[in-house]
Design a protein around this motif. Sequence first.
Motif, mmCIF file in Angstrom:
data_model
loop_
_atom_site.group_PDB
_atom_site.id
_atom_site.type_symbol
_atom_site.label_atom_id
_atom_site.label_comp_id
_atom_site.label_asym_id
_atom_site.label_seq_id
_atom_site.Cartn_x
_atom_site.Cartn_y
_atom_site.Cartn_z
ATOM 1 N N TYR A 192 -9.650 12.685 -38.384
ATOM 2 C CA TYR A 192 -8.516 12.456 -39.473
ATOM 3 C C TYR A 192 -7.500 11.691 -38.809
ATOM 4 C CZ TYR A 192 -11.940 14.741 -42.201
ATOM 5 O OH TYR A 192 -13.110 15.082 -42.975
ATOM 6 N N ASP A 193 -6.829 10.597 -39.443
ATOM 7 C CA ASP A 193 -5.619 10.044 -38.831
ATOM 8 C C ASP A 193 -4.458 10.111 -39.726
ATOM 9 O OD1 ASP A 193 -5.920 8.644 -41.220
ATOM 10 O OD2 ASP A 193 -6.604 6.595 -40.479
ATOM 11 N N GLY A 194 -4.518 10.988 -40.763
ATOM 12 C CA GLY A 194 -3.351 11.283 -41.457
ATOM 13 C C GLY A 194 -2.766 10.519 -42.664
ATOM 14 N N ALA A 195 -4.040 9.639 -42.941
ATOM 15 C CA ALA A 195 -3.802 8.774 -44.294
ATOM 16 C C ALA A 195 -3.770 9.709 -45.351
ATOM 17 C CB ALA A 195 -4.832 7.848 -44.362
ATOM 18 N N THR A 224 -8.426 26.455 -50.704
ATOM 19 C CA THR A 224 -7.092 26.068 -50.026
ATOM 20 C C THR A 224 -7.157 25.938 -48.532
ATOM 21 O OG1 THR A 224 -6.513 28.404 -49.847
ATOM 22 C CG2 THR A 224 -5.847 27.292 -51.910
ATOM 23 N N ARG A 225 -8.347 25.421 -48.054
ATOM 24 C CA ARG A 225 -8.431 25.347 -46.664
ATOM 25 C C ARG A 225 -7.464 24.616 -45.809
ATOM 26 N NH1 ARG A 225 -14.129 23.507 -45.389
ATOM 27 N NH2 ARG A 225 -13.291 23.366 -43.071
ATOM 28 N N ASP A 226 -6.882 23.880 -46.522
ATOM 29 C CA ASP A 226 -5.813 22.958 -45.644
ATOM 30 C C ASP A 226 -4.350 23.269 -45.660
ATOM 31 O OD1 ASP A 226 -7.850 20.964 -44.695
ATOM 32 O OD2 ASP A 226 -7.833 20.271 -46.759
ATOM 33 N N MET A 227 -4.265 24.448 -46.667
ATOM 34 C CA MET A 227 -3.016 25.079 -46.553
ATOM 35 C C MET A 227 -2.930 26.505 -45.500
ATOM 36 S SD MET A 227 -0.456 27.373 -47.687
ATOM 37 C CE MET A 227 1.195 27.264 -48.348
ATOM 38 N N PRO A 228 -2.146 26.196 -44.291
ATOM 39 C CA PRO A 228 -2.034 26.945 -43.242
ATOM 40 C C PRO A 228 -1.903 28.340 -43.591
ATOM 41 C CG PRO A 228 -0.442 25.628 -43.012
ATOM 42 C CD PRO A 228 -1.260 24.794 -44.194
ATOM 43 N N PHE A 229 -1.018 28.693 -44.453
ATOM 44 C CA PHE A 229 -0.678 30.070 -44.976
ATOM 45 C C PHE A 229 -1.592 30.812 -45.690
ATOM 46 C CE2 PHE A 229 3.563 28.003 -44.452
ATOM 47 C CZ PHE A 229 4.246 28.753 -43.907
ATOM 48 N N THR A 230 -2.657 30.110 -46.005
ATOM 49 C CA THR A 230 -3.815 30.937 -46.806
ATOM 50 C C THR A 230 -4.797 31.084 -45.866
ATOM 51 O OG1 THR A 230 -4.661 28.774 -47.550
ATOM 52 C CG2 THR A 230 -3.156 29.802 -48.963
ATOM 53 N N ARG A 231 -4.972 30.576 -44.777
ATOM 54 C CA ARG A 231 -6.106 30.541 -43.914
ATOM 55 C C ARG A 231 -6.054 32.173 -43.187
ATOM 56 N NH1 ARG A 231 -5.452 24.733 -42.597
ATOM 57 N NH2 ARG A 231 -4.221 25.280 -40.703
ATOM 58 N N PRO A 232 -7.172 32.398 -42.680
ATOM 59 C CA PRO A 232 -7.025 33.957 -41.815
ATOM 60 C C PRO A 232 -6.653 33.587 -40.323
ATOM 61 C CG PRO A 232 -9.410 33.076 -42.135
ATOM 62 C CD PRO A 232 -8.518 32.015 -42.725
ATOM 63 N N GLY A 233 -6.343 32.560 -39.858
ATOM 64 C CA GLY A 233 -6.063 32.305 -38.733
ATOM 65 C C GLY A 233 -5.394 30.694 -38.548
ATOM 66 N N ILE A 234 -5.348 30.260 -37.466
ATOM 67 C CA ILE A 234 -5.016 28.551 -37.318
ATOM 68 C C ILE A 234 -6.204 27.934 -37.902
ATOM 69 C CG2 ILE A 234 -4.451 26.814 -35.920
ATOM 70 C CD1 ILE A 234 -3.123 28.817 -34.120
ATOM 71 N N ARG A 264 -3.829 14.962 -40.163
ATOM 72 C CA ARG A 264 -4.230 14.353 -38.875
ATOM 73 C C ARG A 264 -5.180 15.372 -38.065
ATOM 74 N NH1 ARG A 264 -0.557 12.728 -33.916
ATOM 75 N NH2 ARG A 264 0.285 14.561 -34.411
ATOM 76 N N ALA A 265 -6.331 15.263 -37.710
ATOM 77 C CA ALA A 265 -7.105 15.908 -36.884
ATOM 78 C C ALA A 265 -7.872 15.140 -35.915
ATOM 79 C CB ALA A 265 -7.973 16.768 -37.701
ATOM 80 N N GLY A 266 -7.386 15.091 -34.774
ATOM 81 C CA GLY A 266 -8.138 14.524 -33.525
ATOM 82 C C GLY A 266 -8.595 13.040 -34.139
ATOM 83 N N PHE A 269 -3.143 17.814 -34.424
ATOM 84 C CA PHE A 269 -3.523 18.422 -35.804
ATOM 85 C C PHE A 269 -2.173 18.934 -36.512
ATOM 86 C CE2 PHE A 269 -5.076 22.722 -37.794
ATOM 87 C CZ PHE A 269 -5.405 22.066 -38.779
ATOM 88 N N THR A 270 -2.103 18.079 -37.570
ATOM 89 C CA THR A 270 -0.963 17.862 -38.287
ATOM 90 C C THR A 270 -1.162 17.904 -39.782
ATOM 91 O OG1 THR A 270 0.208 16.398 -36.541
ATOM 92 C CG2 THR A 270 1.376 16.756 -38.784
ATOM 93 N N GLU A 271 -0.741 18.888 -40.420
ATOM 94 C CA GLU A 271 -0.979 18.882 -41.976
ATOM 95 C C GLU A 271 0.157 18.838 -42.680
ATOM 96 O OE1 GLU A 271 -4.372 22.263 -42.165
ATOM 97 O OE2 GLU A 271 -2.456 23.027 -41.168
ATOM 98 N N LEU A 272 0.057 18.059 -43.867
ATOM 99 C CA LEU A 272 1.227 17.755 -44.585
ATOM 100 C C LEU A 272 0.614 17.879 -46.175
ATOM 101 C CD1 LEU A 272 3.207 14.870 -43.218
ATOM 102 C CD2 LEU A 272 4.220 17.075 -43.530
#
Lengths: 136, 402
Positions: free
Chosen positions: B92-95, B132-142, B87-89, B62-65
């Motif tokens: 999603y492959d991170g393309a 902004t669901r993919d921006m980790p700082f804006t989510r209410p948890g991981i 990249r999510a299991g 689980f990697t987000e960029l």
Amino acid sequence: MVLFCALILGTWAPGVAFSQELIAHAGLPIDTLTRTQAQLYFTMRLQEWPHRQPVHVFVLADSNPLHRRFAKQLLNLFPYQLRRVWDRQVFSGTGQAPRLVADEAEMIEQVAATPGAVGYVEAAPSDINIKPLAVR
Amino acid sequence: MHRSTTALVLCLAPMAICATHSASTGPDLATRLQVHGFASQAAVHTSQNRWLGDSPDTSTEFTELGVNASLRLSPRLLVSGQILSRRAGDMYDGAPALDYGLADLKLLYSDAYRLGLRLGRLKNPLGLYNETRDMPFTRPGIFLPQAVYFDKVRNLVLSSDGVMAYGELYRGFGSLAFDLVAGRPLIDDNVEWAYLNQDFAGDLDIDGVSWLGGIWYSSLAERFKLGLSWADLRLAFDPDAGAPFTIGPGQTDILYWIASFQYNAEDWTLSAEYAREPIEWRGYGPLVSDRDATGEGWYIQGTYRLEPQLSCFLRWERGVADTADRDGTELETGSGGLVPAHVGFTKSLSAGLRWDINRHWMAQAEYAYNEGTFTLSARENPVFRDHSKYWSLFALQLAFRF
């Protein structure tokens, strides 16, 4: 209660240790802002002064004590709310973040040098390029 | 492919025009151009069931960029774009892909209102977090509350190629806002897995124009926020002509709506959202029979800020695949036991801790205890009989922003 006292102190006793003031570039032809206007400018929702000049907003880091007092007492917003609004705009492509300055000295320098600028300090400096703005 | 290329050109064209325009106005470009981004990496462990990779053996898949740029051409016009790699299991492959690319034009604005248009690839403003669901700082948890935000079908509501009208009214009682989007959501294979339970030969795509919208009320100083947002979509399946085994050219109608509530105090925030999703399947033939179901999910979350940089949360969520079969028994009997009842619902209690180390770095930890597997991806867990009813999850995430 603590917040209420702080509000009283901050609003009615400028010059004491824990105060903060809104400042703008001296060329700005207004002297007061409503709280709603101040919120709209600092949340980056409104990009123009009433006389159609672009607004340039300067802020200190979220964790800066002056920033925290400014947000709560002058804007009536908690610092995390400001951050949330900025992030939502920046990371959905619908707005921009304010410009970050390192400290109060840089805040004064930038506001003085940028027509249309707005920022905040502990106490307005005697700089001919800066004017205080009252929030009513 | 062709459509996404068109969308890309559509989005980048205004940026190119603007870039040339601003080049002529020169020196203050640096103050009007902003570049921001984020990166995150998580480690996920589950007791059973796969969640973003081989989580029973601890997954780091689980990697987000994300990197974005925005240029303010005038107080009226902003152009922006973001590239996202996720990249999510197995999902999603991170393309890297264009997450959004838009021009925002304000038609009317003052300290009492604003009215504008956005054109291009837009993030759908659904619920409190979708935009902004993919921006980790804006989510209410991981992770977002899955009973409402479904990562297994995130693309269905992620973004649209289209046009949005938006407006806000600022008054003594607070503010009122609305938005209305006409466009085509960008869907992918995960949507087919979620709505047809496998990847049949052929393409599932959005049929016609989808409508999304929202109305929001915020009290003064945004202490209190209430909203209703929705997406009205039709999916149509186009079977491969030569395929030996596939399904008919059916369609699925979906109306997904979320009612949102949030209260913000200095030290704590209380959020609750309720989502409902009536779905109709028609015309796929004998393998996917015609049927109706109404998905439902809700959560309530309290976040407490121990310090400005340290917060913790507690969340309770519930979700069902069909409100007419809340315990999943009909699902089990109807499938002859192939799909156990617990695939039809989810109950989850989670707790987390977040530390904002400085203005660039943040670390989070999260634990969830789950009953039911409704929120699991069928793509990652294709054999329903193997789903474990009771399972727990522990995750750590480190995130960076600039």
